[in-house]
Motif scaffolding. Structure first.
Motif, short mmCIF file in Angstrom:
data_model
loop_
_atom_site.label_atom_id
_atom_site.label_comp_id
_atom_site.label_asym_id
_atom_site.label_seq_id
_atom_site.Cartn_x
_atom_site.Cartn_y
_atom_site.Cartn_z
N ASP A 181 0.83 -1.21 0.00
CA ASP A 181 0.00 0.00 0.00
C ASP A 181 0.86 1.26 0.00
OD1 ASP A 181 -2.32 -1.49 -0.01
OD2 ASP A 181 -2.68 -1.27 2.15
N MET A 182 1.97 1.24 0.74
CA MET A 182 2.87 2.39 0.79
C MET A 182 3.55 2.60 -0.56
SD MET A 182 4.44 1.76 4.57
CE MET A 182 5.34 3.30 4.78
N LEU A 183 4.00 1.52 -1.19
CA LEU A 183 4.61 1.62 -2.52
C LEU A 183 3.61 2.17 -3.52
CD1 LEU A 183 6.47 -1.81 -2.55
CD2 LEU A 183 7.57 0.43 -2.50
N ASP A 184 2.38 1.68 -3.44
CA ASP A 184 1.32 2.14 -4.34
C ASP A 184 1.02 3.61 -4.11
OD1 ASP A 184 -0.60 1.58 -6.39
OD2 ASP A 184 -2.15 1.69 -4.85
N GLY A 185 1.06 4.05 -2.85
CA GLY A 185 0.84 5.46 -2.54
C GLY A 185 1.88 6.37 -3.18
N VAL A 186 3.14 5.94 -3.14
CA VAL A 186 4.21 6.71 -3.78
C VAL A 186 3.99 6.75 -5.28
CG1 VAL A 186 6.68 6.76 -4.29
CG2 VAL A 186 5.90 6.28 -1.97
N LEU A 187 3.64 5.62 -5.87
CA LEU A 187 3.40 5.56 -7.31
C LEU A 187 2.27 6.51 -7.70
CD1 LEU A 187 4.08 4.18 -10.00
CD2 LEU A 187 2.37 2.45 -9.43
N LYS A 188 1.18 6.49 -6.96
CA LYS A 188 0.06 7.38 -7.27
C LYS A 188 0.45 8.84 -7.11
CE LYS A 188 -3.58 4.12 -6.25
NZ LYS A 188 -4.57 3.65 -5.27
N GLU A 189 1.22 9.14 -6.08
CA GLU A 189 1.66 10.53 -5.85
C GLU A 189 2.55 11.03 -6.98
OE1 GLU A 189 4.85 12.57 -2.93
OE2 GLU A 189 3.31 11.35 -1.92
N LYS A 190 3.45 10.17 -7.45
CA LYS A 190 4.41 10.58 -8.48
C LYS A 190 3.80 10.62 -9.88
CE LYS A 190 8.04 11.12 -5.98
NZ LYS A 190 8.71 12.41 -5.88
N THR A 191 2.83 9.74 -10.14
CA THR A 191 2.28 9.65 -11.49
C THR A 191 0.90 10.28 -11.61
OG1 THR A 191 1.27 7.48 -11.12
CG2 THR A 191 3.54 7.52 -11.93
N GLY A 192 0.21 10.45 -10.49
CA GLY A 192 -1.14 10.98 -10.54
C GLY A 192 -2.17 9.97 -10.98
N ILE A 193 -1.77 8.72 -11.08
CA ILE A 193 -2.70 7.66 -11.53
C ILE A 193 -3.22 6.91 -10.32
CG2 ILE A 193 -2.92 5.55 -12.87
CD1 ILE A 193 -0.70 6.61 -14.66
#
Length: 102
Positions: free
Chosen positions: A90-102
């Motif tokens: 979930d934390m990795l996914d949060g970073v991905l969403k923050e960086k990509t906006g997806i």
């Protein structure tokens, strides 16, 4: 977590390692695994071999030396047994969403 869920989680963890434009180590370094900050923090990821290093803040035992992190490296299987793999994903996914906006 069932065996199928575990394999899906492992595959998802490995996929994060293939995202080369985001440095997950830097983004999540010293991030606590719970809101109370009394649990382990993330120290590093080894996506290729499926390991995560966690640290727990320890007291040196004297006023002059302060604190240090006692680090332990866990396999994905060990993280699943402790209930931490889902939180880390979930934390990795949060970073991905923050960086990509997806």
């Amino acid at each position: 977590m069932t065996a199928r869920e575990f394999m899906e989680a492992c595959n998802m963890f490995m996929q994060f390692g293939k995202i080369k434009d985001i440095d997950f180590d830097s983004e999540l370094y010293n991030e606590p695994l719970n809101e109370n900050n009394d649990d382990a923090v993330i120290r590093s990821f080894d996506f290729e071999d499926g390991y995560v290093t966690l640290g727990i803040l320890e007291d040196w035992g004297c006023d002059c030396c302060g604190y240090y992190y006692e680090e332990t490296t866990y396999s994905l299987d060990e993280l699943t047994c402790t209930g931490r793999l889902d939180k880390i994903i979930d934390m990795l996914d949060g970073v991905l969403k923050e960086k990509t906006g997806i």
